[in-house]
Motif scaffolding. Structure first.
Motif, PDB file in Angstrom:
ATOM      1  N   SER A   1       4.531  -1.620  -3.017  1.00  0.00           N
ATOM      2  CA  SER A   1       4.413  -0.185  -2.777  1.00  0.00           C
ATOM      3  C   SER A   1       3.281   0.433  -3.590  1.00  0.00           C
ATOM      4  O   SER A   1       2.790   1.514  -3.264  1.00  0.00           O
ATOM      5  CB  SER A   1       5.739   0.514  -3.111  1.00  0.00           C
ATOM      6  OG  SER A   1       6.746   0.109  -2.208  1.00  0.00           O
ATOM      7  N   HIS A   2       2.879  -0.247  -4.674  1.00  0.00           N
ATOM      8  CA  HIS A   2       1.738   0.190  -5.483  1.00  0.00           C
ATOM      9  C   HIS A   2       0.743  -0.963  -5.528  1.00  0.00           C
ATOM     10  O   HIS A   2       1.106  -2.095  -5.867  1.00  0.00           O
ATOM     11  CB  HIS A   2       2.178   0.570  -6.894  1.00  0.00           C
ATOM     12  CG  HIS A   2       3.288   1.571  -6.936  1.00  0.00           C
ATOM     13  ND1 HIS A   2       3.077   2.929  -6.782  1.00  0.00           N
ATOM     14  CD2 HIS A   2       4.623   1.410  -7.085  1.00  0.00           C
ATOM     15  CE1 HIS A   2       4.235   3.559  -6.849  1.00  0.00           C
ATOM     16  NE2 HIS A   2       5.188   2.665  -7.040  1.00  0.00           N
ATOM     17  N   SER A   3      -0.504  -0.677  -5.207  1.00  0.00           N
ATOM     18  CA  SER A   3      -1.510  -1.743  -5.129  1.00  0.00           C
ATOM     19  C   SER A   3      -2.037  -2.162  -6.491  1.00  0.00           C
ATOM     20  O   SER A   3      -2.491  -3.296  -6.652  1.00  0.00           O
ATOM     21  CB  SER A   3      -2.681  -1.295  -4.248  1.00  0.00           C
ATOM     22  OG  SER A   3      -3.280  -0.111  -4.768  1.00  0.00           O
ATOM     23  N   ASN A   4      -1.995  -1.264  -7.478  1.00  0.00           N
ATOM     24  CA  ASN A   4      -2.632  -1.550  -8.762  1.00  0.00           C
ATOM     25  C   ASN A   4      -1.670  -1.553  -9.945  1.00  0.00           C
ATOM     26  O   ASN A   4      -2.106  -1.536 -11.093  1.00  0.00           O
ATOM     27  CB  ASN A   4      -3.751  -0.551  -9.033  1.00  0.00           C
ATOM     28  CG  ASN A   4      -3.262   0.887  -8.977  1.00  0.00           C
ATOM     29  OD1 ASN A   4      -2.101   1.134  -8.635  1.00  0.00           O
ATOM     30  ND2 ASN A   4      -4.120   1.824  -9.335  1.00  0.00           N
ATOM     31  N   LYS A   5      -0.375  -1.527  -9.698  1.00  0.00           N
ATOM     32  CA  LYS A   5       0.575  -1.564 -10.806  1.00  0.00           C
ATOM     33  C   LYS A   5       1.915  -2.096 -10.317  1.00  0.00           C
ATOM     34  O   LYS A   5       2.159  -2.206  -9.112  1.00  0.00           O
ATOM     35  CB  LYS A   5       0.753  -0.177 -11.421  1.00  0.00           C
ATOM     36  CG  LYS A   5       1.341   0.850 -10.473  1.00  0.00           C
ATOM     37  CD  LYS A   5       1.505   2.205 -11.166  1.00  0.00           C
ATOM     38  CE  LYS A   5       2.089   3.238 -10.218  1.00  0.00           C
ATOM     39  NZ  LYS A   5       2.260   4.554 -10.896  1.00  0.00           N
ATOM     40  N   LEU A   6       2.763  -2.418 -11.268  1.00  0.00           N
ATOM     41  CA  LEU A   6       4.091  -2.937 -10.971  1.00  0.00           C
ATOM     42  C   LEU A   6       5.103  -1.884 -11.407  1.00  0.00           C
ATOM     43  O   LEU A   6       5.367  -1.708 -12.588  1.00  0.00           O
ATOM     44  CB  LEU A   6       4.329  -4.256 -11.713  1.00  0.00           C
ATOM     45  CG  LEU A   6       5.546  -5.089 -11.290  1.00  0.00           C
ATOM     46  CD1 LEU A   6       5.428  -5.509  -9.828  1.00  0.00           C
ATOM     47  CD2 LEU A   6       5.691  -6.318 -12.172  1.00  0.00           C
ATOM     48  N   ALA A   7       5.668  -1.173 -10.422  1.00  0.00           N
ATOM     49  CA  ALA A   7       6.577  -0.059 -10.714  1.00  0.00           C
ATOM     50  C   ALA A   7       7.530   0.111  -9.539  1.00  0.00           C
ATOM     51  O   ALA A   7       7.254  -0.350  -8.429  1.00  0.00           O
ATOM     52  CB  ALA A   7       5.796   1.223 -10.969  1.00  0.00           C
ATOM     53  N   PRO A   8       8.679   0.769  -9.755  1.00  0.00           N
ATOM     54  CA  PRO A   8       9.608   1.026  -8.648  1.00  0.00           C
ATOM     55  C   PRO A   8       8.956   1.836  -7.536  1.00  0.00           C
ATOM     56  O   PRO A   8       8.033   2.631  -7.771  1.00  0.00           O
ATOM     57  CB  PRO A   8      10.759   1.798  -9.312  1.00  0.00           C
ATOM     58  CG  PRO A   8      10.693   1.415 -10.748  1.00  0.00           C
ATOM     59  CD  PRO A   8       9.244   1.210 -11.042  1.00  0.00           C
ATOM     60  N   GLN A   9       9.427   1.618  -6.341  1.00  0.00           N
ATOM     61  CA  GLN A   9       8.864   2.300  -5.175  1.00  0.00           C
ATOM     62  C   GLN A   9       9.078   3.807  -5.283  1.00  0.00           C
ATOM     63  O   GLN A   9      10.139   4.275  -5.675  1.00  0.00           O
ATOM     64  CB  GLN A   9       9.517   1.764  -3.901  1.00  0.00           C
ATOM     65  CG  GLN A   9       8.921   2.292  -2.613  1.00  0.00           C
ATOM     66  CD  GLN A   9       9.592   1.678  -1.398  1.00  0.00           C
ATOM     67  OE1 GLN A   9      10.766   1.320  -1.416  1.00  0.00           O
ATOM     68  NE2 GLN A   9       8.837   1.532  -0.326  1.00  0.00           N
TER      69      GLN A   9
END
Length: 390
Positions: free
Chosen positions: A317-325
């Motif tokens: 859901s995020h192209s440049n980070k790892l985080a909840p949608q």
């Protein structure tokens, strides 16, 4: 005389005000002595004690202030009652958290318990293949020692043979299925059958269709996404690897056409056919058919190519980070969830249909019913299934 009457009336009126302010009528002594004459205006102001800082002193409430307070309370709307919609987020959030807990427990159970669960969910079996209903959160293979489908296949094969002690039957996983994906999963009874199925898959003779819920409505409503994918490292506070698009076309300088570019050496061809089944409240029920078998290709194509990520896909859901949608407010309201707890929302990808030529000549076609949490999401988003489905 007229002047005297005015003074008497004034004194009488002031005496009544003093009596009301004190909250009690004037009292007489036991000896029957007459009451003290009404105080003059100067004496009344001097006799009234000034409010001090003591704990027992309270500000006096005038009658006009009390009347205005009662009028304001009467005109003010009553506080809204605790409606079911206000309580719904907590109940729905509790169900999502419970689903996450159960999926984690299923990975840590005894292999016999998971094997019994898979045995009850057998969708098809013959002399060559077995199709099971894969539960949510259970990996196909796991090298960390957690319970996986591959680790319980010896027990499952004995259960399917009636728990015979000298049973030589075996089961082998054929095609990949991600940990968070549910639905039809193909197993082979011998390594020879595995090679045969992989040959069919390389020649596009194995048809697999998935149902997903997307955040957004794909435009156009039907088509084929043919964009290669590549695995890249995402820098940042939490460096990680994820798949990305590696297109072979780009917009030309004038912006009125495309120009073909040289393909990356590490990119892999990936193609996915999609079809929108229904859309409502900013979400869609989409049928996906991967024409290739690259890692996470459906998730990457939906999130990055069509900008309609799959519901519960916290990785892409995020192209440049790892985080909840991050979900829109109206979707959160329809689902009854809070954005702060959205990390527990499961991935909504279900292996709906599986079809392939059988070894005996008859084609194998298996459909798998949607899990309960998937159906609840469809109901909340007001997404309807195609006619005659589930």
């Amino acid at each position: 005389m007229i002047r005297c009457r005015r003074i008497a009336c004034s004194d009488l009126k002031h005496g009544l005000l003093v009596a009301f302010s004190r909250g009690k009528p004037p009292t007489h002594s036991r000896s029957g002595a007459p009451a003290a004459p009404p105080l003059s205006r100067s004496h009344a102001s001097a006799a009234t004690p000034a409010p001090g800082p003591h704990a027992g002193d309270k500000p006096r409430l005038r009658a006009i202030d009390l009347a205005q307070k009662v009028q304001r309370e009467a005109k003010a709307p009553p506080p809204p009652p605790a409606s079911a919609a206000a309580e719904e987020p907590s109940r729905q959030q509790k169900r999502v958290t419970e689903l996450k807990r159960l999926s984690l427990q299923l990975q840590g159970v005894h292999p016999n318990v998971l094997a019994k669960h898979l045995h009850r969910g057998v969708l098809y079996q013959d002399h060559d293949v077995v199709v099971i209903n894969k539960p949510l959160g259970v990996p196909v293979r796991d090298d960390s020692g957690a319970t996986s489908i591959s680790s319980v296949l010896p027990v499952l094969s004995k259960m399917m043979d009636g728990l015979k002690i000298r049973s030589d039957s075996q089961l082998f996983p054929c095609l990949k299925l991600e940990k968070e994906t549910t639905g039809a999963f193909l197993l082979a009874r011998s390594e020879k059958v595995v090679e045969h199925i992989l040959h069919l898959h390389r020649n596009n003779q194995v048809e697999r269709k998935y149902w997903v819920v997307t955040v957004g409505v794909p435009v156009p409503a039907e088509g084929v996404i043919d964009i290669p994918v590549i695995e890249r490292q995402v820098p940042g506070p939490r460096p990680h690897f994820k798949m990305a698009l590696s297109p072979v076309y780009r917009m030309n300088d004038s912006g009125d056409g495309v120009t073909k570019v040289r393909a990356h050496r590490q990119a892999h061809p990936a193609a996915t056919r999609y079809r929108v089944l229904d859309s409502s409240n900013g979400c869609s029920l989409v049928e996906l058919q991967p024409l290739t078998g690259e890692k996470h290709q459906m998730r990457v194509h939906m999130a990055l190519a069509l900008t309609c990520p799959i519901l519960g896909d916290h990785k892409y859901s995020h192209s440049n980070k790892l985080a909840p949608q991050k979900l829109p407010d109206r979707v959160l309201v329809r689902l009854g969830l809070e954005q702060s707890k959205i990390r527990h929302l499961p991935l909504h990808v279900h292996a709906r249909h599986l079809a392939l030529p059988g070894a005996s000549g008859a084609d194998i076609s298996v459909s798998c019913a949607l899990p309960k949490y998937f159906l609840q999401t469809l109901n909340r988003l007001q997404l309807t299934l195609p006619d005659g489905k589930d």
